[in-house]
Design an enzyme around this catalytic site. Structure first.
Site, mmCIF file in Angstrom:
data_model
loop_
_atom_site.group_PDB
_atom_site.id
_atom_site.type_symbol
_atom_site.label_atom_id
_atom_site.label_comp_id
_atom_site.label_asym_id
_atom_site.label_seq_id
_atom_site.Cartn_x
_atom_site.Cartn_y
_atom_site.Cartn_z
ATOM 1 N N ASN A 156 -2.556 15.004 22.735
ATOM 2 C CA ASN A 156 -3.579 15.235 22.923
ATOM 3 C C ASN A 156 -4.922 14.630 22.058
ATOM 4 O O ASN A 156 -5.607 15.541 20.985
ATOM 5 C CB ASN A 156 -4.703 16.539 23.514
ATOM 6 C CG ASN A 156 -5.458 16.692 23.714
ATOM 7 O OD1 ASN A 156 -6.831 15.652 24.261
ATOM 8 N ND2 ASN A 156 -5.919 18.420 24.064
ATOM 9 N N TRP A 157 -5.388 13.732 21.806
ATOM 10 C CA TRP A 157 -5.865 12.971 20.483
ATOM 11 C C TRP A 157 -7.717 13.848 21.005
ATOM 12 O O TRP A 157 -8.960 13.058 19.831
ATOM 13 C CB TRP A 157 -6.489 11.167 20.565
ATOM 14 C CG TRP A 157 -4.919 10.910 20.657
ATOM 15 C CD1 TRP A 157 -4.109 11.945 19.781
ATOM 16 C CD2 TRP A 157 -4.292 10.003 20.573
ATOM 17 N NE1 TRP A 157 -2.887 11.090 19.728
ATOM 18 C CE2 TRP A 157 -2.855 9.401 20.265
ATOM 19 C CE3 TRP A 157 -4.739 8.550 21.637
ATOM 20 C CZ2 TRP A 157 -2.599 8.291 20.228
ATOM 21 C CZ3 TRP A 157 -4.115 7.688 21.253
ATOM 22 C CH2 TRP A 157 -2.790 7.236 20.691
ATOM 23 N N LYS A 158 -8.338 14.553 22.331
ATOM 24 C CA LYS A 158 -9.220 14.625 22.110
ATOM 25 C C LYS A 158 -10.375 13.812 21.899
ATOM 26 O O LYS A 158 -10.075 12.399 21.700
ATOM 27 C CB LYS A 158 -9.923 16.025 21.300
ATOM 28 C CG LYS A 158 -8.349 16.800 21.530
ATOM 29 C CD LYS A 158 -8.129 18.114 20.697
ATOM 30 C CE LYS A 158 -7.294 19.017 20.847
ATOM 31 N NZ LYS A 158 -7.604 21.251 20.675
ATOM 32 N N HIS A 177 -9.101 21.867 29.958
ATOM 33 C CA HIS A 177 -8.591 22.145 28.499
ATOM 34 C C HIS A 177 -9.599 23.249 28.831
ATOM 35 O O HIS A 177 -11.039 23.794 28.855
ATOM 36 C CB HIS A 177 -8.707 20.758 27.352
ATOM 37 C CG HIS A 177 -8.076 21.479 26.226
ATOM 38 N ND1 HIS A 177 -9.041 22.455 25.213
ATOM 39 C CD2 HIS A 177 -6.365 21.570 26.450
ATOM 40 C CE1 HIS A 177 -8.894 22.475 24.072
ATOM 41 N NE2 HIS A 177 -6.490 21.511 24.583
ATOM 42 N N GLU A 236 -11.096 23.657 25.796
ATOM 43 C CA GLU A 236 -12.485 22.994 25.092
ATOM 44 C C GLU A 236 -13.946 23.229 26.223
ATOM 45 O O GLU A 236 -14.355 22.937 26.026
ATOM 46 C CB GLU A 236 -11.685 22.376 24.229
ATOM 47 C CG GLU A 236 -11.351 22.334 22.515
ATOM 48 C CD GLU A 236 -10.312 21.968 22.410
ATOM 49 O OE1 GLU A 236 -10.488 20.171 22.922
ATOM 50 O OE2 GLU A 236 -9.390 22.863 21.064
ATOM 51 N N GLU A 238 -2.056 26.996 27.003
ATOM 52 C CA GLU A 238 -2.330 26.736 25.322
ATOM 53 C C GLU A 238 -2.584 27.887 25.111
ATOM 54 O O GLU A 238 -4.346 28.677 25.238
ATOM 55 C CB GLU A 238 -3.405 25.972 25.266
ATOM 56 C CG GLU A 238 -2.687 24.621 25.472
ATOM 57 C CD GLU A 238 -3.260 23.587 24.898
ATOM 58 O OE1 GLU A 238 -2.237 22.636 24.246
ATOM 59 O OE2 GLU A 238 -4.511 23.308 25.225
ATOM 60 N N SER A 287 -1.111 24.310 17.585
ATOM 61 C CA SER A 287 -0.380 24.235 16.947
ATOM 62 C C SER A 287 1.143 23.936 16.857
ATOM 63 O O SER A 287 2.323 24.242 16.239
ATOM 64 C CB SER A 287 -1.025 25.723 15.715
ATOM 65 O OG SER A 287 -2.051 25.721 15.368
ATOM 66 N N GLY A 311 -2.599 18.862 19.653
ATOM 67 C CA GLY A 311 -3.582 18.249 19.490
ATOM 68 C C GLY A 311 -3.169 17.640 18.235
ATOM 69 O O GLY A 311 -3.134 16.623 17.476
HETATM 70 P P1 13P Z 1 -3.469 21.767 17.954
HETATM 71 O O1 13P Z 1 -2.307 21.156 18.521
HETATM 72 O O2 13P Z 1 -4.435 20.971 17.461
HETATM 73 O O3 13P Z 1 -3.151 23.081 18.090
HETATM 74 O O4 13P Z 1 -3.945 21.438 19.879
HETATM 75 C C1 13P Z 1 -3.669 21.983 21.213
HETATM 76 C C2 13P Z 1 -4.428 21.462 22.285
HETATM 77 O O5 13P Z 1 -6.062 22.285 22.472
HETATM 78 C C3 13P Z 1 -3.660 20.509 22.981
HETATM 79 O O6 13P Z 1 -4.586 20.376 23.457
#
Ligand code: 13P
Length: 257
Positions: A10-12, A97, A99, A169, A216, A237
């Site tokens: 997930n490159w966000k 997600h 976020e 998550e 993480s 992420g």
């Molecule tokens: P991180 O791997 O940076 O904790 O992010 C996880 C995430 O939100 C994947 O969707």
């Protein structure tokens, strides 16, 4: 659970077109050295989907989007329908997600409608669930996650050609470099798995669902998670932003399965 493990990047909102293409190309090349038979999915921003598709189309890497509309056409400014994602080669989509739940007020009902709409178009949803730090402190994590999963699945049945992925998550582990304890993650996955068993026929749970861990996840901690019964892959992420590190994650998953 689906037998093969999944590793999803997930490159966000980190890579534009140029970097998405470069990262995808690195991953395609990196994968040639790893006989990984699981699923690898990259989820760039929408503007990079077409360009990334041209990079991954002849490879084992699949294309995912980060969001989808619950509508199919019409006056919905800024939204993208599942068939439009299909048009550019998208096979997976992240839904709900944390976020988006936090910053865009996505509700369980929206997550449910998006999940349904993706499935109707033959796109595999990766539905994100997870509790906040406060909810965990209050001991509400099981209740919160159960409710999120149950609501996401409301009215959903899966045909033989359809799959659904869940990603557990815990919000407080995202982007912190501090993943949750593997045993505790497994417990939360078992809670999700029980809802899947209650909702779908056994065969469907076995062949058309799987549960990923996110928060993480990296090349060091993934093997420990995979030792656990209910953890079958990762939504990554931070450790997916640098393509070489993401290849290391895939390598670690491959070596551990
Ligand atoms: P991180 O791997 O940076 O904790 O992010 C996880 C995430 O939100 C994947 O969707």
């Amino acid at each position: 659970m689906l037998q093969k493990p999944f590793v999803v990047a997930n490159w966000k909102m980190n890579h534009g077109v140029k970097h998405s293409v470069e990262a995808a190309a690195d991953i395609v090349v990196g994968l040639k050295q790893i006989p990984f038979t699981g699923g690898v999915v990259v989820c760039p921003v929408d503007t990079a989907l077409m360009a990334v598709q041209t990079i991954v189309e002849e490879s084992p890497v699949a294309l995912g989007a980060q969001d989808v509309s619950w509508e199919d056409t019409g006056s919905f400014t800024g939204e993208i329908a599942p068939w439009m994602l299909r048009e550019v080669g998208v096979d997976y989509v992240i839904v709900g997600h944390s976020e988006r739940r936090k910053y865009l007020n996505e509700t369980d009902e929206m997550v449910n409608k998006k999940t349904k709409n993706a499935l109707e178009e033959g796109i595999t949803p990766i539905v994100c669930v997870g509790e906040s730090f406060e909810q965990r402190q209050e001991g509400e994590q099981e209740h919160v996650v159960m409710r999120q999963v149950q609501k996401a699945l409301d009215g959903i049945s899966l045909g033989p050609a359809h799959s659904i992925l869940f990603a557990y998550e815990p919000i407080w582990a995202i982007g912190t470099g501090q993943a949750i304890d593997a045993e505790e993650a497994n417990h939360m996955h078992s809670v999700i798995n029980q809802i899947l068993i209650d909702h779908f026929p056994d065969q469907v749970v076995k062949e058309n669902t799987t549960i990923l861990y996110g928060g993480s996840a990296d090349e060091k901690n993934t093997p420990g998670f995979l030792e656990k019964q209910h953890i079958n892959g990762f939504l990554v992420g931070t450790a997916s932003i640098k393509s070489q590190q993401f290849v290391e994650v895939i390598k670690a998953v491959h070596n551990a399965t």
